[in-house]
Design a protein around this motif. Structure first.
Motif, PDB file in Angstrom:
ATOM      1  N   LEU A 180      40.663  15.736  -9.363  1.00 29.78           N
ATOM      2  CA  LEU A 180      41.833  16.613  -9.514  1.00 29.78           C
ATOM      3  C   LEU A 180      42.341  16.917  -8.113  1.00 29.78           C
ATOM      4  N   VAL A 181      43.578  16.462  -7.820  1.00 29.31           N
ATOM      5  CA  VAL A 181      44.159  16.591  -6.486  1.00 29.31           C
ATOM      6  C   VAL A 181      43.170  16.083  -5.430  1.00 29.31           C
ATOM      7  N   GLY A 182      42.567  14.935  -5.712  1.00 25.37           N
ATOM      8  CA  GLY A 182      41.718  14.284  -4.737  1.00 25.37           C
ATOM      9  C   GLY A 182      40.267  14.741  -4.715  1.00 25.37           C
ATOM     10  N   ARG A 183      39.930  15.787  -5.481  1.00 23.25           N
ATOM     11  CA  ARG A 183      38.578  16.321  -5.428  1.00 23.25           C
ATOM     12  C   ARG A 183      37.838  15.978  -6.720  1.00 23.25           C
ATOM     13  N   ASN A 184      36.629  15.451  -6.587  1.00 28.25           N
ATOM     14  CA  ASN A 184      35.860  15.124  -7.789  1.00 28.25           C
ATOM     15  C   ASN A 184      35.314  16.411  -8.405  1.00 28.25           C
ATOM     16  N   VAL A 185      35.791  16.705  -9.618  1.00 31.27           N
ATOM     17  CA  VAL A 185      35.420  17.979 -10.238  1.00 31.27           C
ATOM     18  C   VAL A 185      34.499  17.756 -11.439  1.00 31.27           C
ATOM     19  N   ALA A 186      33.972  16.542 -11.592  1.00 32.57           N
ATOM     20  CA  ALA A 186      33.210  16.207 -12.792  1.00 32.57           C
ATOM     21  C   ALA A 186      31.930  17.020 -12.921  1.00 32.57           C
ATOM     22  N   HIS A 187      31.384  17.465 -11.793  1.00 34.02           N
ATOM     23  CA  HIS A 187      30.063  18.108 -11.885  1.00 34.02           C
ATOM     24  C   HIS A 187      30.060  19.519 -11.297  1.00 34.02           C
ATOM     25  N   LEU A 188      31.208  20.166 -11.349  1.00 33.29           N
ATOM     26  CA  LEU A 188      31.264  21.528 -10.790  1.00 33.29           C
ATOM     27  C   LEU A 188      30.665  22.552 -11.763  1.00 33.29           C
ATOM     28  N   ALA A 189      30.271  23.707 -11.214  1.00 33.22           N
ATOM     29  CA  ALA A 189      29.727  24.797 -12.035  1.00 33.22           C
ATOM     30  C   ALA A 189      30.868  25.545 -12.732  1.00 33.22           C
ATOM     31  N   ARG A 190      30.487  26.345 -13.733  1.00 33.04           N
ATOM     32  CA  ARG A 190      31.481  27.033 -14.563  1.00 33.04           C
ATOM     33  C   ARG A 190      32.478  27.853 -13.752  1.00 33.04           C
ATOM     34  N   ASP A 191      31.948  28.632 -12.795  1.00 33.72           N
ATOM     35  CA  ASP A 191      32.840  29.519 -12.053  1.00 33.72           C
ATOM     36  C   ASP A 191      33.781  28.750 -11.128  1.00 33.72           C
ATOM     37  N   GLU A 192      33.310  27.583 -10.619  1.00 33.13           N
ATOM     38  CA  GLU A 192      34.195  26.755  -9.780  1.00 33.13           C
ATOM     39  C   GLU A 192      35.307  26.156 -10.631  1.00 33.13           C
ATOM     40  N   LEU A 193      34.950  25.750 -11.859  1.00 37.37           N
ATOM     41  CA  LEU A 193      35.970  25.231 -12.780  1.00 37.37           C
ATOM     42  C   LEU A 193      36.983  26.329 -13.119  1.00 37.37           C
ATOM     43  N   ALA A 194      36.474  27.572 -13.300  1.00 40.33           N
ATOM     44  CA  ALA A 194      37.378  28.683 -13.610  1.00 40.33           C
ATOM     45  C   ALA A 194      38.372  28.881 -12.480  1.00 40.33           C
ATOM     46  N   ALA A 195      37.899  28.770 -11.248  1.00 42.53           N
ATOM     47  CA  ALA A 195      38.792  28.945 -10.101  1.00 42.53           C
ATOM     48  C   ALA A 195      39.850  27.838 -10.073  1.00 42.53           C
ATOM     49  N   LEU A 196      39.459  26.588 -10.436  1.00 40.29           N
ATOM     50  CA  LEU A 196      40.433  25.496 -10.501  1.00 40.29           C
ATOM     51  C   LEU A 196      41.480  25.754 -11.577  1.00 40.29           C
TER      52      LEU A 196
END
Lengths: 234, 406
Positions: free
Chosen positions: A68-84
């Protein structure tokens, strides 16, 4: 060449059911560049909802990668996904999903609460987004005091308030009559012309025709990806 | 952010006023009853402490043993086993502050047309110090009055009110068995003792005068009891031991022979009375705490319902960027707000109830800042404790499931 807002590589998702592992999405490669307007189509059970949930960072994939916008977000934690979700993505739902107890202004300002904006800034930005969708006069009203089309405009204002690069719209016109649907699609086309990427799930061909590019899913696979042939966009 | 959350919690409470109010009622009743019960308990402790302080502190009473004549036993104080000499010897012991031999009994007091039956106490000057008794007017008698067996008296408030209803008793004469006594001092009011006896219904006269003119004394030099005050509570066990040893030696009692006197420890009686009221107030507080607990469970119940009802709202909030801790904080705030609001109302009602009890009954009620603070802290703790589980459940919801929830 504009930067890819969305790039999926072999994106897959399986659900564990009583009968064993069920693959809802079987490896999808898709690239959407900045400023594109893409419609995602397909029958129910085709995996398009699963795909949208993954694009929206509401869920994490079982396999593959999602940039997503160049950053691999496949394995992020819940709160990091919430921030995205808070900063990079704006959601528009079929059922509007406004909070009924809050004024329209507070509904629009809600994402800013979670990104830690100060009160006067929240207020100012919410008002300017309401004005952008043509509802500046309704800031103090409740969702149940306005029409469905107006509610969807408020939802769009809420999706825009944190200036995301991407708007994900899941059947945004599903609960609206054709006239209001056309208005909402006009609003999306306007936003798209201002440079915001829009990904839209629909099963109506004339709604999909507003998008410049149409992607079809079947049985968990991407089966077609082609530009819209119609010469009359919304 | 914090302000926005408080505002939302307030809105959520307002959205279902009846439910919030009923939930709050549990806390109101819990906190109110804790505050009221603590106030009653502490009031009881206070009034017992008051009564104890009027008896005099660190006191022993040594009572003469019984006699037995022709199979008829006299009861304690009847024998001639204690003497003025014993009292003087006890004065010399370490840790002894005041020693006063006492001869007392009920006598008819007469002044003009009025007469009244009261306790007449024959004693020596240290008696007033031992009992921490002050004079309201006049002056006390001295050692010379005891030596000369003068007919002077100090009068208590109740006896004075009955003998001199409209007069100042100072300088007037009271007759006991035809002996005139001049009143040289009026005692300050003391109230009831632990047995409920009126300590002010009394007349204090010199010991020698009492023995010669009022009670008579078949055994010259003996006294019925000796009041002994230790210098401090810590000195009491040592004083007791040395006093018993001294008296046994003076009375020439052999090893194994029973004491020919009785020792009564007034401090122990006072301690047990204080302990009783302390236990009572603890018990009252504990019972009231149960209702606080029930109130807390009520909050948890309602918060669980609220989380279920608002699953979709939680999903929407998550979709637009609420982190788990944001959802947790939101529901914790709501629980906290209900419990703290309930606590404030409960405090007001508890204090109001205490003041009302004070006004309508003669019970002593003491509201301490500590008990109010404790009730408040416990209520806030209950809000967090019972609010945490529902809030945690809300925060742990899956955003996709929550969004799909109808």
């Amino acid at each position: 060449m504009p930067e890819a807002v969305i790039r999926t590589v072999g994106l897959g998702k399986s659900y564990l059911t009583a009968a064993g592992s069920f693959p809802a999405l079987k490896g999808v490669d898709l690239c959407i560049t900045g400023g594109e307007f893409v419609a995602i189509m397909g029958p129910s059970g085709s995996g398009k909802s699963t795909f949208m949930n993954l694009l929206g960072c509401l869920d994490t994939p079982s396999s593959g990668d999602y940039f997503l916008v160049g950053r691999n977000v496949a394995h992020l934690a819940r709160d990091e996904l919430a921030a995205l979700r808070n900063r990079c993505i704006g959601f528009v739902f079929q059922g509007f999903n406004l909070l009924p107890r809050m004024s329209l202004e507070d509904n629009v300002a809600l994402p800013l609460v979670y990104s830690g904006c100060r009160r006067d800034e929240r207020r100012q930005r919410a008002r300017s987004e309401l004005a952008r969708v043509g509802l500046a006069d309704y800031a103090g009203a409740r969702p149940n005091q306005i029409s469905g089309g107006q509610q969807q405009r408020v939802a769009i204002a809420r999706a825009l308030v944190n200036s995301p690069q991407l708007i994900l719209a899941d059947e945004p016109t599903g609960n609206l009559d054709s006239h209001t649907s056309a208005e909402i699609m006009g609003l999306f086309a306007d936003l798209n012309r201002q440079g915001i990427s829009i990904v839209l799930v629909t099963h109506e061909a004339d709604i999909a025709a507003c998008a410049a590019r149409q992607v079809r899913f079947r049985d968990g696979l991407l089966v077609s990806d082609e530009p819209t042939r119609s010469e009359t966009p919304c | 952010m914090l302000k926005a959350m408080l505002g939302e919690a307030w809105q959520a409470m307002g959205a279902n006023r009846l439910r919030s109010g009923l939930t709050m009622l549990g806390m109101v009743i819990g906190v109110g009853s804790v505050v009221l019960m603590l106030a009653i308990g502490q009031g009881a402790q206070y009034s017992v402490a008051q009564t104890i302080s009027t008896m005099g502190s660190n006191l022993y009473i040594v009572i003469a043993g019984s006699t037995s004549a022709g199979g008829l036993r006299s009861g304690s104080g009847g024998g001639p086993t204690l003497t003025i000499g014993d009292a003087e010897a006890i004065t010399e012991l370490d840790g002894v502050a005041n020693v006063a031999p006492v001869q007392q009994g009920t006598q008819q007091l007469v002044h003009g047309p009025n007469n009244w039956s009261a306790t007449v106490v024959g004693t020596t000057p240290p008696y007033l110090d031992a009992r921490a008794w002050t004079l309201q007017s006049g002056y006390p008698f001295g050692d010379s009055d005891v030596r000369a067996a003068t007919r002077v008296a100090l009068i208590g408030q109740t006896a004075a009110d009955n003998l001199f209803p409209n007069d100042d008793p100072l300088g007037k004469t009271v007759r006991i068995r035809q002996n005139p006594f001049v009143i040289i001092g009026v005692l300050a009011r003391k109230g009831q003792n632990l047995d409920g006896r009126d300590q002010d219904d009394t007349l204090i006269i010199p010991l020698t005068t009492a023995q010669r003119k009022v009670f008579g004394n078949p055994f010259p030099g003996s006294v019925r009891m000796i009041m002994v005050q230790a210098t401090s509570a810590e000195a009491m066990p040592a004083v007791e031991a040395s006093m018993v040893a001294l008296l046994r030696q003076r009375h020439r009692l052999r090893e194994g022979q029973d004491n020919d006197f009785y020792l009564r420890n007034l401090a122990a009686a006072a301690d047990s009375a204080a302990e009783t009221t302390r236990v009572m107030s603890l018990l009252l507080g504990a019972i009231a705490s149960v209702s606080l607990l029930v109130g807390g469970i009520g909050i948890m119940n309602i918060m669980l319902v609220s989380v279920t009802e608002r699953t979709r709202e939680i999903g929407i909030r998550m979709a637009i960027g609420a982190r788990q801790r944001d959802i947790l904080a939101q529901f914790l705030f709501e629980a906290l707000m209900i419990s703290v609001a309930g606590c404030l109302i409960g405090l007001l009602m508890g204090i109001g109830g205490a003041l009302l009890t004070n006004a309508l009954t003669d019970m002593v009620i003491v509201i301490s800042g500590t008990s109010v603070l404790v009730a408040f802290a416990v209520a806030a703790g209950i809000g967090i404790f019972f609010g945490y589980y529902p809030a945690h459940r809300a925060a742990a919801l899956d955003p996709i499931e929550a969004l799909r929830h109808q």
